[in-house]
Every structure is written in C-alpha cells, then in structure tokens.
Scaffold this motif. Structure first.
Motif, PDB file in Angstrom:
ATOM      1  N   VAL A 398       0.846  -1.204   0.000  1.00 38.52           N
ATOM      2  CA  VAL A 398       0.000   0.000   0.000  1.00 38.52           C
ATOM      3  C   VAL A 398       0.878   1.250   0.000  1.00 38.52           C
ATOM      4  CG1 VAL A 398      -1.693   1.335   1.321  1.00 38.52           C
ATOM      5  CG2 VAL A 398      -1.943  -1.150   1.126  1.00 38.52           C
ATOM      6  N   GLU A 399       1.931   1.245   0.825  1.00 37.30           N
ATOM      7  CA  GLU A 399       2.852   2.388   0.864  1.00 37.30           C
ATOM      8  C   GLU A 399       3.521   2.605  -0.490  1.00 37.30           C
ATOM      9  OE1 GLU A 399       3.269   4.549   3.464  1.00 37.30           O
ATOM     10  OE2 GLU A 399       1.559   3.428   4.247  1.00 37.30           O
ATOM     11  N   ASP A 400       3.918   1.536  -1.151  1.00 40.47           N
ATOM     12  CA  ASP A 400       4.529   1.658  -2.483  1.00 40.47           C
ATOM     13  C   ASP A 400       3.538   2.257  -3.482  1.00 40.47           C
ATOM     14  OD1 ASP A 400       6.965   0.687  -1.694  1.00 40.47           O
ATOM     15  OD2 ASP A 400       6.595  -1.369  -2.358  1.00 40.47           O
ATOM     16  N   ALA A 401       2.279   1.842  -3.375  1.00 48.05           N
ATOM     17  CA  ALA A 401       1.261   2.371  -4.284  1.00 48.05           C
ATOM     18  C   ALA A 401       1.087   3.874  -4.082  1.00 48.05           C
ATOM     19  CB  ALA A 401      -0.066   1.639  -4.067  1.00 48.05           C
ATOM     20  N   TRP A 402       1.151   4.333  -2.830  1.00 44.46           N
ATOM     21  CA  TRP A 402       1.036   5.769  -2.567  1.00 44.46           C
ATOM     22  C   TRP A 402       2.203   6.539  -3.168  1.00 44.46           C
ATOM     23  CZ3 TRP A 402      -2.776   8.820  -1.619  1.00 44.46           C
ATOM     24  CH2 TRP A 402      -3.916   8.344  -0.961  1.00 44.46           C
ATOM     25  N   LYS A 403       3.377   5.948  -3.181  1.00 41.29           N
ATOM     26  CA  LYS A 403       4.525   6.596  -3.826  1.00 41.29           C
ATOM     27  C   LYS A 403       4.273   6.775  -5.321  1.00 41.29           C
ATOM     28  CE  LYS A 403       7.794   4.647  -0.483  1.00 41.29           C
ATOM     29  NZ  LYS A 403       8.907   3.684  -0.271  1.00 41.29           N
ATOM     30  N   THR A 404       3.664   5.782  -5.935  1.00 40.48           N
ATOM     31  CA  THR A 404       3.323   5.891  -7.356  1.00 40.48           C
ATOM     32  C   THR A 404       2.284   6.983  -7.579  1.00 40.48           C
ATOM     33  OG1 THR A 404       3.797   3.533  -7.713  1.00 40.48           O
ATOM     34  CG2 THR A 404       2.406   4.632  -9.352  1.00 40.48           C
ATOM     35  N   ILE A 405       1.304   7.061  -6.694  1.00 42.79           N
ATOM     36  CA  ILE A 405       0.283   8.114  -6.789  1.00 42.79           C
ATOM     37  C   ILE A 405       0.924   9.487  -6.648  1.00 42.79           C
ATOM     38  CG2 ILE A 405      -1.718   9.110  -5.615  1.00 42.79           C
ATOM     39  CD1 ILE A 405      -2.564   6.214  -4.928  1.00 42.79           C
ATOM     40  N   ASN A 406       1.853   9.635  -5.695  1.00 38.33           N
ATOM     41  CA  ASN A 406       2.556  10.907  -5.535  1.00 38.33           C
ATOM     42  C   ASN A 406       3.341  11.270  -6.793  1.00 38.33           C
ATOM     43  OD1 ASN A 406       1.598  11.143  -2.908  1.00 38.33           O
ATOM     44  ND2 ASN A 406       3.451  10.311  -1.974  1.00 38.33           N
ATOM     45  N   GLN A 407       3.974  10.277  -7.391  1.00 36.44           N
ATOM     46  CA  GLN A 407       4.743  10.516  -8.610  1.00 36.44           C
ATOM     47  C   GLN A 407       3.848  10.990  -9.751  1.00 36.44           C
ATOM     48  OE1 GLN A 407       8.278  10.095  -8.831  1.00 36.44           O
ATOM     49  NE2 GLN A 407       7.874  11.304 -10.670  1.00 36.44           N
ATOM     50  N   ALA A 408       2.640  10.465  -9.808  1.00 31.95           N
ATOM     51  CA  ALA A 408       1.705  10.860 -10.871  1.00 31.95           C
ATOM     52  C   ALA A 408       1.365  12.347 -10.783  1.00 31.95           C
ATOM     53  CB  ALA A 408       0.437  10.014 -10.795  1.00 31.95           C
ATOM     54  N   HIS A 409       1.345  12.892  -9.570  1.00 36.23           N
ATOM     55  CA  HIS A 409       1.077  14.321  -9.415  1.00 36.23           C
ATOM     56  C   HIS A 409       2.215  15.170  -9.966  1.00 36.23           C
ATOM     57  CE1 HIS A 409      -2.050  12.835  -6.715  1.00 36.23           C
ATOM     58  NE2 HIS A 409      -2.569  14.043  -6.711  1.00 36.23           N
ATOM     59  N   ILE A 410       3.404  14.587 -10.076  1.00 35.04           N
ATOM     60  CA  ILE A 410       4.554  15.288 -10.657  1.00 35.04           C
ATOM     61  C   ILE A 410       4.596  15.082 -12.170  1.00 35.04           C
ATOM     62  CG2 ILE A 410       7.079  15.420 -10.680  1.00 35.04           C
ATOM     63  CD1 ILE A 410       6.990  14.390  -7.758  1.00 35.04           C
ATOM     64  N   ASP A 411       4.379  13.841 -12.593  1.00 34.22           N
ATOM     65  CA  ASP A 411       4.517  13.495 -14.010  1.00 34.22           C
ATOM     66  C   ASP A 411       3.340  13.944 -14.856  1.00 34.22           C
ATOM     67  OD1 ASP A 411       6.874  12.301 -13.284  1.00 34.22           O
ATOM     68  OD2 ASP A 411       6.078  10.256 -13.281  1.00 34.22           O
ATOM     69  N   ARG A 412       2.157  14.067 -14.242  1.00 36.04           N
ATOM     70  CA  ARG A 412       0.935  14.352 -15.003  1.00 36.04           C
ATOM     71  C   ARG A 412       0.435  15.772 -14.727  1.00 36.04           C
ATOM     72  NH1 ARG A 412      -0.087  10.176 -18.741  1.00 36.04           N
ATOM     73  NH2 ARG A 412       0.777   8.269 -17.856  1.00 36.04           N
TER      74      ARG A 412
END
Length: 460
Positions: A398-412
């Motif tokens: 779950v923590e790893d998934a949140w890191k991906t979500i955070n990254q999407a706010h930067i990349d998108r």
C-alpha cells in the motif's frame, strides 16, 4: 469470483441493515436562517465578500517550509522539541516517491518522535498529531480534515484570523444544505430501485455510497457528478454482492454474458431473480447518458465499457475513475478520459490501495468461506509466514502504491486537476478502511462521521 459448486448458492454473510432507516427520505432540512439565525441570502452574500477579503490575505503568503532549513538549504535535524515542526515535516515527507531514502528517513524520524511525545501534547495539537499518525495529511480527504480544523483553528493558530474562520463555517453550512437535499433525492431513488429489484442479500448502503461520492467532489458545482457517481457506486456494490455472496458460479457466468452483450433480449439467460436487476442497471446507464450535455454523451460508453470489463476482472477502481471524470462534464478533456481508461500510474496504484486495504480488512473481519483467497491469505500460504508478517508485507505494498500516486502528481501536470479527483478515491479508502476496518460494509461505527458532514451544521 469463485464458488465450490456450479449450482449450490453461496452462504451469504449477515449484513446489518442500513443505519439510517428512512431518515433522509423523511428528512426536511431546516431553512438555514432557522439554524443559523441569518437568512440564506445574507449568508451567501457574506460568503462571497469573505472570499474576496481572504484571497487578498494569501497574495502576500510566504512558503513556511523554509523554517526547517539552514541557510545552506540543509534540513534542521534538531527539531525534536518542536512538535508542530515535527508534524509539518512528517506530513511533507509523506509526499515522497520511489527511491527517496532521505524522505523515508524523515518519516521514520518524525513519526518516532511524535509517537513518543503525543501523550504529553495539549489539545488541539494532540488530536492533529493523532490524526496524522493514522492518516498523513496528503492522504486525508480535505473535507474531512477541514471539518476538524475549523473547530480547532482559533485555538491552534497564534495568528488566527476571524474572517477565515467565518468564511469556513459559512461555506461548510451552505454546502451541507445542498448535500442534504441531494441525500433526500438519492435515498428516494434507492428505495424505488431496491423495491423494484427485490434483492434481499445486498448491502443497503446508499448514504455510504453518497459519502464516497462526496469524497471525490463536495463542491456545489458538482451536484450532477456526485449523484451519478453515488448511483454508480451503489450499482457496483449490488454487482459485487451478487458475485461474491449469492450467485452460483454458473449464474455469475450468465450475468457476465448478459453484461458483455448489453442487450435487453439477453435477460432470458439469467435466473429470474437477476432479470429485473439487469434491466435496471441498463436503464440507469441510459439515465446517466441523458444527464450529460449532448456533445459529451458518448463518454457514457466509456463507463459502460469499463463496467463490462469489471464484470470479468477486478477492475473496479478503473471503472470508478472513469465515472468520476465523466460526470464532471466539459472541464474534463478527452486526454484525461483516455488516461483513466488506460489504467495507468495513479489509476492502477489506486486499484492496489483499494484491493490491498480491502483484503486486510476482510482478513481481520472474516470473509465468506466460498470467496477466493485474499492477497493476505495467499502470501501466508506461499511464504509460510504468520499473519502479522503477511499483513506487514501487504501494508508495505500500500505504501509503495502511494509513492506511485505521488509521482503521478509530478509526471501528469497537465492532468493535475483530474489526477487529484481520482486520488480522492484512494484517500476515501484510507478513512473507510482505517485500522483494517470496513466502514462501508460495517458502517455502524462510521455513522457519527457521516452525521457530522450531512446532519449537524457548525455553529456560527
């Protein structure tokens, strides 16, 4: 979706009745002037003026994060005697993405010291620290945190501004009045639908579905989007209960065939108890389409497409993500819709947050004995470990998934408003499945939270 037999019906779990009864159907919201001692027209005019005044205050706002840095831009480490500083560091660090070890260390450092000092903190800082340790601020639904902070603001902030507090209270109460009217409408819709389809094995959770929808967008201009999404949540829940707790494997296959063909003539393949249900699902999708502007009605087909896929595979978050965007109307670009359909980054990671948190809750609360094994049970069996080890591992995913979500706010960046709305789905999971509970299915203990949002105005 699985069953030990093709013909034997599953043993459905006991779902408690709705905790709301006919409350919202019979509920008549009091005129705002009755509970606020001011006419609604005055409240709206006052709110508009306060918005102008408060916006000027933020024109001169200075990024306060610098107080954690030395002049050489390095972080000040010795803040262990500053609980507010530690809390801010902890919340900021939780915006980390993959491979940011320094921020991971900052989380561990600040969390450790906050845990040590929380019992000695005074209110309201003690409550703020407790909330953040449960759900970091970046993962908290803004409407939920706002309600808590409104009641704490004049105590917590040394530079408390009464204009900001007045605006926050007026805005909350004005919007709550709109939400109450919507709840009355949607609970009537649900009563009519449930009487028509006559399924007695399902979770009666229309207010909880509305809360989920409200979590995506609470603003006044999203009434249509809220109503469409709440109905979609409920229809999805009905499908989920049918597949997981009642239908035989053969009945599930027949329902899949009917949904994939999306043709009324195919109801002949269904058992009698599902025929009217299937027709109602179809008719509601027609109503969704009719509520959209003519030039974007084709987008309703996107929801139907992912709904069909959801009946074949576990793609619920993808379907919900598409529905979140479609109901928002003209402001949503075709690129945003395609991004959601593509099941990329934040959408896929949101699905992982939902799946794993649901699995941990199901493991804690027990599941129907004929359901497929959860990720927790699979991990225990595959690696021959204890449940504690398995839960810790799934929690780390779950923590790893949140890191991906955070990254999407930067990349998108070009899709940021839409990424934010879809991320609210993951934020809603954080509160509904907090501490491995399932506040949707077992909502008795969550009623107080919903009452604070939908029933009780904030005294001015």
């Amino acid at each position: 979706m699985a069953s030990a037999s093709c013909t034997a019906p599953k043993t459905a779990p006991e779902f408690h009745p709705t905790v709301w009864g006919d409350f919202f159907i019979n509920y008549e919201p009091q005129p705002l002037q009755a509970c606020m001692l001011r006419p609604e027209k005055w409240m709206r005019e006052r709110s508009d003026q306060l918005r102008k005044d408060v916006s000027q205050l933020f024109d001169a706002f200075d990024d306060v994060f610098n107080k954690f840095k030395h002049r050489d831009e390095s972080f000040i480490i010795d803040i262990t005697n500053d609980p507010k500083g530690l809390l801010s560091l902890y919340n900021a660090a939780n915006l980390l993405t993959h491979n940011e070890e320094a921020l991971q260390e900052a989380i561990l450092f600040s969390r450790h010291h906050l845990e040590l000092m929380k019992s000695n903190l005074k209110s309201p800082l003690a409550e703020q620290v407790s909330r953040a340790l449960q759900i970091p601020l970046s993962r908290t639904l803004k409407r939920v945190e706002a309600l808590s902070y409104i009641l704490e603001y004049n105590v917590h902030e040394q530079r408390y501004n009464p204009l900001i507090l007045e605006l926050a209270k007026l805005d909350f109460n004005l919007l709550q009045h709109i939400h109450q009217r919507e709840l009355k409408t949607i609970t009537q819709w649900w009563e009519d639908l449930s009487n028509d389809i006559g399924l007695d094995y399902i979770r009666d959770r229309i207010v909880e579905c509305y809360f989920w929808s409200y979590s995506m967008y609470f603003e006044e201009e999203y009434t249509r989007a809220r109503m469409i999404l709440a109905k979609f949540f409920m229809l999805t829940s009905l499908l989920d209960d049918t597949y997981d707790t009642h239908a035989t494997l053969e009945e599930c296959r027949k329902l899949n065939v009917a949904i994939q063909s999306w043709d009324e003539s195919d109801i002949s393949v269904l058992p009698d108890y599902l025929k009217n249900f299937f027709l109602k699902v179809m008719s509601n999708f027609v109503e969704f389409e009719n509520e959209l502007e003519p030039h974007i009605r084709h987008r309703n087909a996107y929801i139907r497409k992912v709904q069909i896929e959801m009946s074949v595979m576990s793609a619920g978050i993808q379907a919900l993500s598409v529905c979140i965007l479609v109901g928002m109307g003209d402001m949503v670009t075709e690129g945003a819709i395609e991004w959601a359909i593509g099941n990329n980054d934040a959408v896929r990671a949101g699905g992982e947050v939902a799946r794993f948190m649901d699995d941990m809750a199901a493991f804690k609360n027990g599941r129907n004995k004929l359901d497929v094994a959860s990720s927790v049970e699979c991990y225990i069996k595959e690696y021959n470990v204890t449940s504690e080890v398995a839960l810790a591992k799934i929690g780390s995913l779950v923590e790893d998934a949140w890191k991906t979500i955070n990254q999407a706010h930067i990349d998108r960046r070009e899709l940021l408003p839409f990424v934010h709305r879809v991320t609210n789905l993951s934020r809603s999971m954080a509160i509904l499945f907090l501490d491995k509970r399932d506040a949707y299915t077992y909502s008795k203990d969550f009623k107080g939270t919903m009452e604070s949002h939908f029933v009780k105005p904030i005294p001015l």
